[in-house]
Enzyme design. Sequence first.
Site, short mmCIF file in Angstrom:
data_model
loop_
_atom_site.label_atom_id
_atom_site.label_comp_id
_atom_site.label_asym_id
_atom_site.label_seq_id
_atom_site.Cartn_x
_atom_site.Cartn_y
_atom_site.Cartn_z
CG ASP A 16 -1.85 1.17 1.27
OD1 ASP A 16 -2.22 1.68 0.19
OD2 ASP A 16 -2.23 1.58 2.39
CD GLU A 76 -5.30 0.63 -2.23
OE1 GLU A 76 -6.23 -0.08 -1.81
OE2 GLU A 76 -4.80 1.56 -1.57
CG ASP A 148 -0.66 3.25 5.87
OD1 ASP A 148 -1.19 3.73 4.87
OD2 ASP A 148 -0.49 3.88 6.93
#
Length: 175
Positions: A16, A76, A148
């Site tokens: 992420d 992502e 995260d």
Amino acid sequence: MTALPIRGPVRIIGIDPGLRRTGWGVIEAEGNRLIYVACGSVEPPDDLPLSSRLLAIHEGLASVLSDHKPMEAAVEQTFVNKDGVATLKLGQARGVAMLAPAMFGISVAEYAPNQVKKTVVGAGHADKQQIAMMLKILLPKAEPPSADAADALAIAITHAHHRQSTALRLKVVGV
């Protein structure tokens, strides 16, 4: 790049990306079985110039990749918001997040935030608490230190879920 095996256990890292905190999560997947390996985040100091922060993210991810030896990676995708400068900076962190595994010869898949939420929770507009609840069910040994890191585990789970169809598509087209 490493081929996507259809059978056998595979170690996956989810990433992420972010300039302040880049979350990472490593799982092993075999069929429908998911096993938690590790998670954490790379947090460069806020007072560093952008180039040094990007370097710190790269070095941190390279260390994680070296330690945990994933076979596949998932990152992502960035969503565009009203602040174009912030979006560009996040895009740079995302580029580093994709480059680090590629430098280790690891294939990198990309997933939209809504796809991650829909895969893990069942709803594309799930919130952080819903993701955390599902992570406790899917990976009971995981205790992510940050949102995260939790998001990174969700990204890895998404890849574990979708990799079978990706591998089959690649096999059909002869890659």
